[in-house]
Design a protein around this motif. Structure first.
Motif, mmCIF file in Angstrom:
data_model
loop_
_atom_site.group_PDB
_atom_site.id
_atom_site.type_symbol
_atom_site.label_atom_id
_atom_site.label_comp_id
_atom_site.label_asym_id
_atom_site.label_seq_id
_atom_site.Cartn_x
_atom_site.Cartn_y
_atom_site.Cartn_z
ATOM 1 N N UNK A 200 16.824 92.510 53.400
ATOM 2 C CA UNK A 200 17.406 91.283 52.845
ATOM 3 C C UNK A 200 16.498 90.089 53.127
ATOM 4 N N UNK A 201 16.069 89.937 54.373
ATOM 5 C CA UNK A 201 15.219 88.805 54.743
ATOM 6 C C UNK A 201 13.877 88.858 54.016
ATOM 7 N N UNK A 202 13.344 90.054 53.856
ATOM 8 C CA UNK A 202 12.073 90.218 53.135
ATOM 9 C C UNK A 202 12.223 89.742 51.694
ATOM 10 N N UNK A 203 13.324 90.126 51.062
ATOM 11 C CA UNK A 203 13.554 89.771 49.660
ATOM 12 C C UNK A 203 13.813 88.276 49.500
ATOM 13 N N UNK A 204 14.654 87.724 50.368
ATOM 14 C CA UNK A 204 15.018 86.312 50.283
ATOM 15 C C UNK A 204 13.808 85.407 50.500
ATOM 16 N N UNK A 205 12.850 85.871 51.301
ATOM 17 C CA UNK A 205 11.662 85.064 51.596
ATOM 18 C C UNK A 205 10.855 84.744 50.339
ATOM 19 N N UNK A 206 11.044 85.508 49.290
ATOM 20 C CA UNK A 206 10.315 85.282 48.045
ATOM 21 C C UNK A 206 10.905 84.131 47.226
ATOM 22 N N UNK A 207 12.082 83.653 47.614
ATOM 23 C CA UNK A 207 12.759 82.593 46.863
ATOM 24 C C UNK A 207 12.640 81.274 47.635
ATOM 25 N N UNK A 208 11.854 80.375 47.104
ATOM 26 C CA UNK A 208 11.615 79.106 47.791
ATOM 27 C C UNK A 208 12.835 78.188 47.764
ATOM 28 N N UNK A 209 13.786 78.475 46.885
ATOM 29 C CA UNK A 209 14.977 77.625 46.797
ATOM 30 C C UNK A 209 16.126 78.141 47.675
ATOM 31 N N UNK A 210 15.857 79.159 48.501
ATOM 32 C CA UNK A 210 16.892 79.699 49.383
ATOM 33 C C UNK A 210 16.425 79.553 50.837
ATOM 34 N N UNK A 211 17.301 78.979 51.660
ATOM 35 C CA UNK A 211 16.989 78.790 53.077
ATOM 36 C C UNK A 211 17.969 79.596 53.919
ATOM 37 N N UNK A 212 17.457 80.267 54.939
ATOM 38 C CA UNK A 212 18.293 81.063 55.835
ATOM 39 C C UNK A 212 18.732 80.194 57.006
ATOM 40 N N UNK A 213 20.031 79.963 57.101
ATOM 41 C CA UNK A 213 20.584 79.141 58.183
ATOM 42 C C UNK A 213 20.668 79.904 59.500
ATOM 43 N N UNK A 214 21.043 81.176 59.436
ATOM 44 C CA UNK A 214 21.212 81.987 60.637
ATOM 45 C C UNK A 214 20.975 83.450 60.283
ATOM 46 N N UNK A 215 20.221 84.146 61.154
ATOM 47 C CA UNK A 215 19.981 85.573 60.918
ATOM 48 C C UNK A 215 19.923 86.364 62.223
#
Length: 348
Positions: A200-215
């Motif tokens: 999930x984190x690997x995939x989300x990292x490709x989207x510059x408009x999505x920020x991870x608040x907590x993981x």
């Protein structure tokens, strides 16, 4: 007095009698000798027909996923005429109990063990012991940090790929605007969910408009512990969060209940893994945006068939992928998706 002729006749008669007796004993001696060479009544011919006995040891037994694994294992057992004993820990964080279950089946000398390790490290020693004892092990659902030579094969979902699909589903749900998301992890030591989280984190990292608040927060193995952890995260990030990803059924149920209690269900995008009656209904209602689906029936079925193939002298593939899919409100009625949303369970 006996004359010479009479003595000669008597000796001849005696010799003839001895010869006749010797020939009569020969068949008896041969029969006894042959009898000594015969195998016992319960010979290999009979033992070759012995029913195989496989132990299936899940991470737990209460969730629908495991009951579907059991259904698949029993289905394969019927096809190959093998006895399937399904036994696991009552809680999915009880490493000691799962180790004891493995040891119990080793002592019982089952023909094979099918194990879903609830901890990738804690179950290494029991699996090595099984290998040394000559009891083959097939690992399923979740991996083990040991040499591949210690087990026959690994039958599972490609969990990293599933995590990537979850990331893509989250990006799709958020749309072009993107947003801030929380990854709520499951349990430390669980290899399958760790791979989903990292995917999930690997995939989300490709989207510059999505920020991870907590993981870095773990929900634990029960719905109740997941509710508490989700509430704590919403207390901290409630005004910012746009999406939550969970990686298994109990964590999803906990996050969903926490969102409902705050009247945020449907407003915060929720992407998860595995199905249940509640999650299916929530998918239709728009409270859940996507469910990444495994095929637990196929997993149990393939694990048993793989063990049987090994015992026949075949060499199974080191990794057997049972597939991963994504259900949304748009495709939930498609034949294959509908089947995986409502997997068969043991007893049906």
């Amino acid at each position: 007095m006996i004359n010479a002729t009479g003595s000669s006749a008597s000796f001849g008669q005696l010799l003839a009698n001895l010869v006749r007796r010797s020939f009569c004993l020969v068949p008896v001696v041969m029969l006894l000798a042959c009898a000594g060479c015969q195998p016992p009544a319960d010979s290999s011919a009979d033992s070759g027909n012995k029913e195989l006995h496989f132990a299936v040891i899940p991470k737990g037994t209460t969730h629908i996923f495991w009951q579907s694994v059991k259904h698949g294992a029993e289905q394969a057992g019927e096809e190959i005429d093998a006895k399937i004993t399904f036994r696991g820990p009552s809680k999915e964080n009880d490493r000691d109990e799962q180790i004891n279950v493995v040891q119990g089946f080793l002592n019982a000398r089952v023909d094979g063990i099918l194990l879903a390790p609830l901890d990738a490290d804690a179950l290494v020693r029991p699996v090595k012991e099984a290998s040394r004892a000559g009891v083959p092990v097939v690992i399923f659902d979740s991996g083990l940090n040991t040499d591949p030579g210690d087990f026959v094969s690994y039958v599972a979902t490609d969990n990293f790929e599933g995590g990537k699909l979850a990331g893509e589903a989250m990006a799709s749900a958020l749309g072009e605007k993107g947003g801030d998301v929380i990854l709520l992890r499951y349990e430390q030591g669980s290899e399958s969910t760790h791979q989903r989280e990292e995917g999930f984190l690997y995939s989300i990292a490709e989207y510059t408009n999505i920020r991870v608040l907590s993981s870095d927060q773990y929900a634990g193995t029960t719905t109740e512990s997941a509710i508490d952890k989700a509430q704590a995260l919403l207390n901290r990030f409630g005004d910012e969060v746009d999406g939550i990803c969970t990686v298994c059924e109990p964590t999803a149920e906990g996050a969903l209940r926490a969102l409902r209690e705050r009247n945020m269900a449907g407003k915060v995008k929720l992407v998860t893994f595995d199905s249940s009656d509640s999650l299916r209904d929530s998918l239709s209602a728009g409270e859940v945006n996507a469910i990444v689906l495994q095929d637990p029936v196929a997993m149990g079925y393939q694990a048993v068939k793989t063990m049987a193939a090994h015992l026949r002298g075949e060499t199974p593939e080191q990794f057997i992928d049972t597939g991963v899919f994504v259900a949304t409100a748009n495709n939930q009625d498609d034949e294959n998706i509908a089947r995986l949303l409502r997997p068969a369970v043991s007893g049906e």
